[in-house]
Each structure stands twice: as structure tokens, then as C-alpha cells.
Write a protein that holds these residues in place. Sequence first.
Motif, mmCIF file in Angstrom:
data_model
loop_
_atom_site.group_PDB
_atom_site.id
_atom_site.type_symbol
_atom_site.label_atom_id
_atom_site.label_comp_id
_atom_site.label_asym_id
_atom_site.label_seq_id
_atom_site.Cartn_x
_atom_site.Cartn_y
_atom_site.Cartn_z
ATOM 1 N N LEU A 135 0.872 -1.176 0.000
ATOM 2 C CA LEU A 135 0.000 0.000 0.000
ATOM 3 C C LEU A 135 0.908 1.225 0.000
ATOM 4 O O LEU A 135 1.825 1.320 0.821
ATOM 5 C CB LEU A 135 -0.864 0.012 1.268
ATOM 6 N N LYS A 136 0.695 2.137 -0.919
ATOM 7 C CA LYS A 136 1.496 3.367 -0.937
ATOM 8 C C LYS A 136 0.656 4.540 -0.459
ATOM 9 O O LYS A 136 -0.416 4.807 -1.007
ATOM 10 C CB LYS A 136 2.062 3.669 -2.314
ATOM 11 N N LEU A 137 1.142 5.180 0.570
ATOM 12 C CA LEU A 137 0.413 6.278 1.214
ATOM 13 C C LEU A 137 1.108 7.602 0.947
ATOM 14 O O LEU A 137 2.247 7.801 1.388
ATOM 15 C CB LEU A 137 0.350 6.034 2.734
ATOM 16 N N LEU A 178 5.311 4.814 3.142
ATOM 17 C CA LEU A 178 4.907 6.192 3.412
ATOM 18 C C LEU A 178 5.748 7.132 2.562
ATOM 19 O O LEU A 178 6.978 7.091 2.614
ATOM 20 C CB LEU A 178 5.083 6.523 4.891
ATOM 21 N N GLU A 179 5.048 7.951 1.769
ATOM 22 C CA GLU A 179 5.728 8.851 0.835
ATOM 23 C C GLU A 179 5.786 10.256 1.413
ATOM 24 O O GLU A 179 4.799 10.748 1.962
ATOM 25 C CB GLU A 179 4.994 8.863 -0.503
ATOM 26 N N TYR A 180 6.907 10.909 1.302
ATOM 27 C CA TYR A 180 7.046 12.292 1.770
ATOM 28 C C TYR A 180 7.167 13.228 0.571
ATOM 29 O O TYR A 180 7.466 12.798 -0.545
ATOM 30 C CB TYR A 180 8.274 12.432 2.673
ATOM 31 N N LEU A 187 7.808 3.566 -11.124
ATOM 32 C CA LEU A 187 7.836 4.837 -11.835
ATOM 33 C C LEU A 187 6.610 5.642 -11.391
ATOM 34 O O LEU A 187 5.550 5.070 -11.154
ATOM 35 C CB LEU A 187 7.773 4.622 -13.352
ATOM 36 N N ASP A 188 6.773 6.943 -11.232
ATOM 37 C CA ASP A 188 5.639 7.814 -10.931
ATOM 38 C C ASP A 188 5.813 9.051 -11.799
ATOM 39 O O ASP A 188 6.537 9.977 -11.417
ATOM 40 C CB ASP A 188 5.608 8.183 -9.442
ATOM 41 N N GLN A 189 5.229 9.016 -12.981
ATOM 42 C CA GLN A 189 5.506 10.037 -13.980
ATOM 43 C C GLN A 189 4.234 10.460 -14.701
ATOM 44 O O GLN A 189 3.217 9.771 -14.623
ATOM 45 C CB GLN A 189 6.496 9.485 -15.026
ATOM 46 N N VAL A 209 10.846 6.791 -1.581
ATOM 47 C CA VAL A 209 11.572 7.987 -2.007
ATOM 48 C C VAL A 209 11.092 8.376 -3.401
ATOM 49 O O VAL A 209 11.395 7.696 -4.382
ATOM 50 C CB VAL A 209 13.095 7.735 -2.032
ATOM 51 N N ASP A 210 10.290 9.449 -3.482
ATOM 52 C CA ASP A 210 9.904 9.982 -4.793
ATOM 53 C C ASP A 210 10.971 10.991 -5.171
ATOM 54 O O ASP A 210 11.176 11.986 -4.470
ATOM 55 C CB ASP A 210 8.522 10.649 -4.728
ATOM 56 N N THR A 211 11.666 10.742 -6.282
ATOM 57 C CA THR A 211 12.850 11.543 -6.630
ATOM 58 C C THR A 211 12.522 12.980 -6.988
ATOM 59 O O THR A 211 13.438 13.793 -7.138
ATOM 60 C CB THR A 211 13.609 10.860 -7.794
#
Length: 384
Positions: free
Chosen positions: A134-136, A176-178, A281-283, A211-213
Motif C-alpha cells: 500500500l502506498k500512502l 509512506l511517501e514524503y 515509476l511515478d511520472q 523515495v519519490d525523486t
Amino acid sequence: MTTDIKAALRALHIETPSWAYGNSGTRFKVFAQRGVPRDPYEKLADAAQVHAHTGVAPTVALHIPWDKVADYGHLAAHARELGVGIGAINSNVFQDDAYMLGSVTNPDPAVRRKALAHLLECVDIMDATGSDTLKLWFSDGTNYPGQDDIRARQDRLAEALSAVYARLGEGQRFLLEYKLFEPAFYTTDVPDWGTAYAHCLRLGPKAQVVVDTGHHAPGVNIEFIVAFLLREGKLGGFDFNSRFYADDDLMVGAADPFQLFRIMYEVVRGGGLAAGVAFMLDQCHNIEPKIPGQIRSVMNVQEATAKALLVDRDALAAAQTGGDVLAANAVLMDAYNTDVRPLLAELREETGLAPDPMAAYAKSGYFEKIAAERVGGTQAGWGA
Ligand code: LRH
Ligand code: MN
């Protein structure tokens, strides 16, 4: 050496995001493109093309409710028929009017309950699709000093995270994404790796950091964060993209291929290729064709990883131990300046794939097929 590198590259698993196949843009404009999917089934079909031509993109991340369907088990079965699997389930508590002053951190307990219910629903969807992740990401924050109590919002966040953590089943985890800022412009409740790490550390092993770059202040040394989190066993994954300014969500490696190499070197050095780290990938392909954009992005991660695997670790260790600064730097630069494209083309041929996935996709006629078929209906985008 090459055999091990090839084995590591064959084992590389890059997850593509369903939303990259839909229309996307900025507040100024979302440009529609021909052939864009109208539903999650068509998104999966496009993602399967990326896997078919690269061989290393076997799972697709979903975003709820953008990928809401009547039967998630049926969607997962359809994915399997296409040769892909369902990856991370992404929650969305950033697009409902109720969340204007926050979701799980909102001063209003009714809004917090609504947000938590959505997060728990996402765990149900993990159960239904066989996803283990799960990505939050929380857009929660404030725009003006005094708007809300910074500490109280952390208490509310911790309460919600504990409830989600308790709901996780065997083999399941959350990441957990910051993000430094946007859409909030004064405080963001999970603004940096330290805040995410502290919450995850308090919760336990099923909570890790993603870690979202694109989510750091300019100049932040992301590979240091990667090395640190890996050492702590708290690096759960990446949302790969690249940027020149802010959260631009451009193709990974496009804006700064050297940074991607440095990040992947710390992954290799830290044992991250075999530690369950999710390479997602998150693009957003706002102006470029979607499927080729994903194929190019997967190839960029492959190239950075191949270069990272080529680093002569013994020579590097000797130079570092000997305090030979220039020699140590040269070892890394030698690997970075190595053209790994022939190695990757050879690897693809050895696994029965075309040496150049971009050319193979262009020749496949798939785009012409979907552009002709996908007429009418509502193209997918960042709307539900
Ligand atoms: C937020 C974010 C998050 C997603 C969204 C699509 O900026 O990186 O990972 O939910 O993009
Ligand atoms: Mn992200």
C-alpha cells in the motif's frame, strides 16, 4: 563479472504506474492524446506492452479511485492473462472537497474517519488483487502560519497510520511517501524523509519509506537518503521520475541521469537489488506519447543500474581506504561513462527480446491499433 551483472539486470523489476497511461498535465492544461485508455483494463493492456518489449516491467501500480472497478479480482485475473501483475495500491485522499483542510490530519474527526475508511478500503483491494504493498501519500498541510497546530496534526497522522498498520495482513506492508510541498505551501505534514522515517520506525517492520525523486528541495543529496534508509532497513521503494525545478514528474533519468546513477549505485552497494525495494515509476507524460515514454523510462533505469553494477568495488574500496580522492572518484566516473547500451541489447536478445525496445514497439503497430479502436468513451486522467 558480466554474467552476474546480466543476472542482476534480468532480475530487475520496474513497476509502471497506471496513471502514466492516462492523460495528465498541469493546472494550465491537460492535453488529450489519441489512443489513451478509457478504463483500468486498457491501462493494463498498455502496461503489458512495456513489459513485452523490455522484459523487466511485470507489475502495474493502481491508484484508487482512478482505477476503481466493480470486481478487483477480475481485474487482477485480466492482468495475469496479459502477462503482468498488480503492484502497489495507491490511496487518494487528496481529491475530495472534504479534504480541503487535510485528510487524516483534518481538525474535523468526521473527515479523518472518512479518510481512514478509504485507506482501509485500499487494504481490502490489496487482498482482492493479491497486492502486498500500500502506498500512502498525503497532500495534507497548511498554507498560512497559525492555520492549524503542527504538533496536533502529527498526532492525528500517527493515529491514522497506526490504524492502517494494524489492518495490514501477513506479508503486507505500507510505504509512506514524503513530499516537500504542493499542494500545501506552508507546512506539509509528511515533508521529508526524516518525518516519514520516524513514523515508520515507531510503527514497525511493515512500515517503510518511499523515495519519490521529485519530492526534495533543490540540491538535496537523494543518494545519501537512500544509503541511510537502506542501512536502516527502511527503504521500501522509489517513485522514480526526474525534474529540473519541482515535482515535474518527467521521465526518470531524463533531467539528471548522473543523479539516477548515483542513486542506483547506493542501491547496489546497500544490497537494495535483493531487499524487496520496489522500483516504481511515478511520472506524467504530459506532451510525449505515453507507452514509448514508459519504455524509455524503464530503459533509463536499466542503464543506470547496469552502470552501477559495473563499478569496480575493490578498486573503489582500495582508493577510499587509501584516501585517494581522485582515484576513488575516477572509479565511479569510469562506470558512469561506460556505454552499457550494447550490454543491454545483448541481454535482451539473449532473453528473446528485440535489442531496441523503442524501435520494436514503434514497428509493432500497437499504437495505430489502439488509436483506431479507442474512439468514444472518456479518456482516463487524474479524475475518478
Ligand atoms: C504526489 C505523488 C504520489 C501520487 C501522485 C500520483 O505528488 O507523487 O505518489 O499519489 O503523485
Ligand atoms: Mn510519487
